[in-house]
Design an enzyme around this catalytic site. Structure first.
Site, PDB file in Angstrom:
ATOM      1  N   TRP A  39       0.831  -1.195   0.000  1.00  0.00           N
ATOM      2  CA  TRP A  39       0.000   0.000   0.000  1.00  0.00           C
ATOM      3  C   TRP A  39       0.871   1.252   0.000  1.00  0.00           C
ATOM      4  O   TRP A  39       1.828   1.353   0.765  1.00  0.00           O
ATOM      5  CB  TRP A  39      -0.920  -0.009   1.221  1.00  0.00           C
ATOM      6  CG  TRP A  39      -1.748   1.237   1.341  1.00  0.00           C
ATOM      7  CD1 TRP A  39      -2.906   1.514   0.685  1.00  0.00           C
ATOM      8  CD2 TRP A  39      -1.467   2.378   2.167  1.00  0.00           C
ATOM      9  NE1 TRP A  39      -3.369   2.770   1.040  1.00  0.00           N
ATOM     10  CE2 TRP A  39      -2.498   3.322   1.949  1.00  0.00           C
ATOM     11  CE3 TRP A  39      -0.435   2.700   3.051  1.00  0.00           C
ATOM     12  CZ2 TRP A  39      -2.533   4.557   2.605  1.00  0.00           C
ATOM     13  CZ3 TRP A  39      -0.471   3.930   3.695  1.00  0.00           C
ATOM     14  CH2 TRP A  39      -1.514   4.838   3.474  1.00  0.00           C
ATOM     15  N   ASP A  58     -16.654  11.730  -2.160  1.00  0.00           N
ATOM     16  CA  ASP A  58     -16.052  10.468  -1.719  1.00  0.00           C
ATOM     17  C   ASP A  58     -16.817   9.896  -0.523  1.00  0.00           C
ATOM     18  O   ASP A  58     -17.979  10.223  -0.287  1.00  0.00           O
ATOM     19  CB  ASP A  58     -14.564  10.695  -1.407  1.00  0.00           C
ATOM     20  CG  ASP A  58     -13.707   9.469  -1.671  1.00  0.00           C
ATOM     21  OD1 ASP A  58     -13.725   8.544  -0.836  1.00  0.00           O
ATOM     22  OD2 ASP A  58     -13.020   9.421  -2.708  1.00  0.00           O
ATOM     23  N   ARG A 114     -10.233  -3.261   8.330  1.00  0.00           N
ATOM     24  CA  ARG A 114     -10.805  -1.918   8.252  1.00  0.00           C
ATOM     25  C   ARG A 114     -12.262  -1.914   8.722  1.00  0.00           C
ATOM     26  O   ARG A 114     -13.095  -1.209   8.180  1.00  0.00           O
ATOM     27  CB  ARG A 114     -10.681  -1.348   6.841  1.00  0.00           C
ATOM     28  CG  ARG A 114     -10.733   0.171   6.802  1.00  0.00           C
ATOM     29  CD  ARG A 114     -10.588   0.708   5.389  1.00  0.00           C
ATOM     30  NE  ARG A 114     -10.790   2.152   5.399  1.00  0.00           N
ATOM     31  CZ  ARG A 114     -10.804   2.909   4.308  1.00  0.00           C
ATOM     32  NH1 ARG A 114     -10.619   2.357   3.115  1.00  0.00           N
ATOM     33  NH2 ARG A 114     -11.001   4.209   4.390  1.00  0.00           N
ATOM     34  N   ASP A 130     -14.523   1.512  -5.115  1.00  0.00           N
ATOM     35  CA  ASP A 130     -13.422   1.149  -4.222  1.00  0.00           C
ATOM     36  C   ASP A 130     -13.595  -0.275  -3.699  1.00  0.00           C
ATOM     37  O   ASP A 130     -14.671  -0.878  -3.795  1.00  0.00           O
ATOM     38  CB  ASP A 130     -13.372   2.137  -3.055  1.00  0.00           C
ATOM     39  CG  ASP A 130     -11.965   2.353  -2.527  1.00  0.00           C
ATOM     40  OD1 ASP A 130     -11.101   1.482  -2.758  1.00  0.00           O
ATOM     41  OD2 ASP A 130     -11.719   3.377  -1.879  1.00  0.00           O
ATOM     42  N   MET A 131     -12.505  -0.812  -3.123  1.00  0.00           N
ATOM     43  CA  MET A 131     -12.522  -2.157  -2.518  1.00  0.00           C
ATOM     44  C   MET A 131     -11.397  -2.178  -1.496  1.00  0.00           C
ATOM     45  O   MET A 131     -10.239  -2.389  -1.846  1.00  0.00           O
ATOM     46  CB  MET A 131     -12.302  -3.209  -3.613  1.00  0.00           C
ATOM     47  CG  MET A 131     -12.831  -4.590  -3.293  1.00  0.00           C
ATOM     48  SD  MET A 131     -11.760  -5.549  -2.246  1.00  0.00           S
ATOM     49  CE  MET A 131     -12.499  -7.155  -2.442  1.00  0.00           C
ATOM     50  N   CYS A 187     -10.848   1.021  -8.012  1.00  0.00           N
ATOM     51  CA  CYS A 187      -9.972   1.422  -6.909  1.00  0.00           C
ATOM     52  C   CYS A 187      -9.981   0.290  -5.892  1.00  0.00           C
ATOM     53  O   CYS A 187     -10.980  -0.425  -5.756  1.00  0.00           O
ATOM     54  CB  CYS A 187     -10.481   2.721  -6.280  1.00  0.00           C
ATOM     55  SG  CYS A 187      -9.543   3.283  -4.830  1.00  0.00           S
ATOM     56  N   ASP A 230      -3.124   5.436  -3.239  1.00  0.00           N
ATOM     57  CA  ASP A 230      -3.515   6.431  -2.249  1.00  0.00           C
ATOM     58  C   ASP A 230      -2.383   7.409  -1.963  1.00  0.00           C
ATOM     59  O   ASP A 230      -2.624   8.484  -1.402  1.00  0.00           O
ATOM     60  CB  ASP A 230      -3.919   5.744  -0.940  1.00  0.00           C
ATOM     61  CG  ASP A 230      -5.331   5.193  -0.978  1.00  0.00           C
ATOM     62  OD1 ASP A 230      -6.110   5.607  -1.864  1.00  0.00           O
ATOM     63  OD2 ASP A 230      -5.661   4.345  -0.132  1.00  0.00           O
TER      64      ASP A 230
END
Length: 738
Positions: A200, A368, A445, A480-481, A528, A550
């Site tokens: 990441w 977002d 998360r 996103d994922m 994403c 990111d």
């Protein structure tokens, strides 16, 4: 371009003006690769390229006095257990417990064009004349099963696309426990392997290693392709190969799930390359009449170095993998509110940020995370795809129309594959997540993965998000994922079907993407995954761009985008200018450098413009104007050349050149400034050596021919870089034919 079958020697020759690929049916009716590389003249007999001789400890697969041994043969699609002691391309487990099979030549078909793959993304043609295809059907008489190896060669590119399809006709079921998409064998090991690896915020770093005997591999086992760790790509280059010269083979898997990309060098120096679905956790039973289709592998050969390989991938993936309205369109300049507000916003705050974006010329405003359900942090709300009316009293429909009334388009962030346990969706359907009964449900998360192997889950999400889009004015979706998969178990599947779960999940994902993009063809989709953790060719088929990382630090992004460019076109890379100090590195880089990096991508901003000084706002306006003027050149109508690698020193550079060679945009970047340093020379590439160009940077301008710019280079004063900010400074060069 041609695919020719020489019947007398039972040899297939696939070739165009750049490459040749030669396959032979051997005496045991299995397939051998005789040659893959630069174009060679066609003829009837290439069998002299077959290497055969008696060796100690060899196992012979034909009656005596024959000496054919699979261990010493460059096979097309090898199997284990009949004399080849290397890794197989496929494994078929039968009811008696045996995995010994013998797929031999049965028939073949040569045809114009290229067939789509059922349920899977793949490269395509718009006219049948663009490519020619070969399907070779092999049959195992004991299991009564067919194996179809498919090859497509493009007319105007050194590209061969491959896949494999298993068709079972026998009464007794069989179980695939390994099914690679392609296997290729090269006759020596004098190569370096290149792959794209990281984590990441440092995705797709360029890694190079010299091949040695044994196995070298990269893999993805996190469910989202290779995640941020490994990309489904590898290349083999000769040690002397550079960016602009030398031989290289590139292999790219068009898939978004678990994968294996492996190179195995035998002790006799054969090099075997295989790519496909990772066999870990994969098990696929085939009953009578059932088929299994592997994903596609795209193979590119270049004798013009790494840039030559990359440019082929760029053109193919931009024009014959990506589809729809946005395939050939430059991207709108956008502003995303995430780093400006995070979860802390309401409609008034969003509109203030949007108004300032409009003033500087931004064309697309993107809302977002944090707009839905009870979403005020990342502990809750995922799965509840309806607007938070406390934040947005008129919902997404009302906000989107207010943004459009300002003269901008509206975009929206979603994370459709995830759910928080603190959500209405989870409370209604706790069995919809991937998890194993009686086992701890691993979280990441604070969220869990919806089971997209189940059609009812996909259908629910499709209806929810489809209804939201219908009632709103949405022009862009960032999909996103944000976590990897664990406990890949489907609660509605039988025990013997659990080995299908991960692949079925990806098929469900593709199905959802396909339905949404067909229903809303005007929307620009961007994939994403916690940044760039799902940047793969499979999703480019549905979403023509992906969030690159990111990490929006101006210096770090040079490395990320440089590595990404080995395979993926500039226009596919979501790239934004963010605030400083940078969120990930707390580093401060010049505003113009941040833009000079981001403009080689799908350009945008990720900050609150209201917090900038007046001089910074003027600079942003200039950047937006520049991007609007040059984005078609940079994103669509150019060839991209890497000039200096950020992985090899303090500097980096690249250039985008129009295909007619009349104009170009180049950028030079430095990391740390140097005291009392010598001048340097920036040598360009790809220009027409005979054309005269006007070269402009800053307040400076001069004329020079292409050969001078490529071979003598542009002298750069390090003192000028000091004036531009020193550490992390950059210089933009504009070239136009005189």
């Amino acid at each position: 371009m041609a695919v020719i079958f020489h019947e007398a020697t039972r040899t297939f020759h696939l070739f165009n003006k750049e490459i040749s690929y030669i396959i032979r049916i051997m005496e045991n009716d299995q397939l051998e690769n005789l040659y893959y590389g630069k174009r060679i003249t066609d003829k009837e007999d290439f069998t002299y390229l077959h290497e055969e001789g008696m060796r100690s400890q060899m196992s012979v697969c034909v009656p005596e006095p024959g000496v054919l041994s699979m261990h010493y043969t460059k096979q097309e699609y090898p199997v284990y257990g009949t004399g080849d002691y290397r890794s197989p391309a496929f494994t078929v487990l039968q009811e008696n417990g045996s995995s010994i099979v013998n797929y031999i030549y049965f028939s073949h078909e040569i045809f114009e064009g290229k067939k789509p793959l059922a349920g899977l993304p793949a490269t395509y043609v718009e006219e049948a004349s663009e490519a020619q295809s070969l399907e070779i059907r092999l049959r195992d008489s004991v299991t009564e099963a067919d194996l179809i190896l498919s090859y497509t060669i493009y007319a105007d590119a050194p590209v061969i696309a491959r896949n494999a399809r298993f068709v079972h006709m026998g009464e007794a079921p069989v179980r695939l426990e390994r099914a690679m998409s392609a296997s290729v064998e090269l006759p020596d090991m004098d190569y370096e392997m290149i792959h794209l690896s990281g984590a990441w915020s440092r995705e797709r770093y360029v890694k190079t290693r010299k091949l040695e005997m044994g196995i070298q591999a990269v893999q993805g086992l996190c469910g989202t392709c290779g995640g941020a760790e490994h990309n489904p790509f590898l290349a083999l280059k000769r040690p002397c190969t550079t960016e602009n010269s030398g031989e290289v083979y590139g292999f790219s898997l068009v898939y978004s799930g678990n994968f294996l990309a492996q190179v195995e060098v035998s002790t006799f120096e054969f090099t075997r390359v295989m790519l496909g679905i990772h066999p870990e956790g994969f098990s696929w039973e085939l009953k009578t009449g059932e088929e299994f289709q592997t994903p596609e592998v795209v193979m590119v050969y270049s004798d013009q170095g790494l840039n030559g390989m990359s440019q082929v991938f760029h053109r193919l993936y931009r024009t014959r993998l990506a589809r729809g309205k946005w395939r050939d369109q430059p991207r709108p300049v956008l502003l995303n509110n995430w780093e400006a507000t995070y979860f802390d916003f309401d409609e008034a705050k969003i509109l203030r940020i949007a108004e300032k974006a409009r003033e500087v010329g931004v064309e697309l405003f993107v809302l977002d995370d944090g707009w839905f359900g009870a979403r005020n942090d990342d502990y809750r709300g995922l799965g509840d795809w309806y607007a938070n009316r406390t934040k947005l009293p008129e919902g997404i429909a009302g906000l989107s129309r207010k943004i459009e009334a300002m003269g901008m388009k509206f975009g929206l962030w979603v994370e459709l594959e995830m759910v928080n346990k603190d959500s209405d969706l989870y409370r209604a359907h706790p069995d919809w997540i991937l998890s194993v009964p009686g086992r701890f449900e691993t979280h990441a998360r604070h969220q869990h993965v919806l089971d997209y192997s189940r059609p009812e889950v996909v259908d629910y999400i499709y209806e929810k998000i489809g209804s939201l889009i219908e009632e709103s004015s949405i022009s862009y979706i960032k999909w996103d994922m944000n976590r990897y998969m664990t406990e890949p178990y489907c609660k509605t599947a039988l025990p013997g079907e659990q080995g299908k779960t991960m692949h079925r999940y990806i098929l469900g994902l593709y199905d959802l993407y396909d339905r949404l993009t067909r229903r809303f063809p005007e929307i620009l989709f961007e994939s994403c995954a916690s940044g760039g953790a799902r940047f793969d060719p499979g999703l480019l088929f549905y979403a023509p761009q992906a969030w690159c990382s990111d990490d929006t630090d101006g210096a770090e992004r040079v490395k990320i985008q440089y590595g990404t460019s080995l395979v993926y076109p500039v226009v596919s890379m979501g790239a934004h200018v963010s605030a400083v100090p940078n969120e990930q590195l707390f580093r401060t880089t010049p505003l113009d450098t941040r833009a000079n990096v981001a403009c080689f991508g799908a350009f945008g901003y990720e900050l609150d413009l209201n917090l900038l000084r007046e001089d910074e706002l003027k600079e942003v306006k200039r950047q937006v104007e520049f991007m609007k003027k040059y984005r078609r050149l940079i994103q669509i109508d150019s060839d991209f050349y890497r000039l200096i690698s950020p992985f090899e020193g303090n500097d980096a550079a690249w250039i985008a050149i129009s295909r007619d060679k009349k104009q170009a945009v180049a950028v030079f970047y430095q990391k740390l400034n140097r005291v009392n340093a010598s001048w340097l020379r920036l040598r360009l590439a790809g220009l027409d050596p005979d054309r005269l160009y006007q070269v402009t940077w800053g307040e400076q301008s001069r004329q020079a021919h292409g050969d001078e710019l490529m071979y003598a280079g542009i002298p750069i004063d390090r003192g000028y870089l000091t004036e531009k900010g020193g550490d992390f400074a950059s210089i933009m060069f504009i070239l136009k034919e005189v």
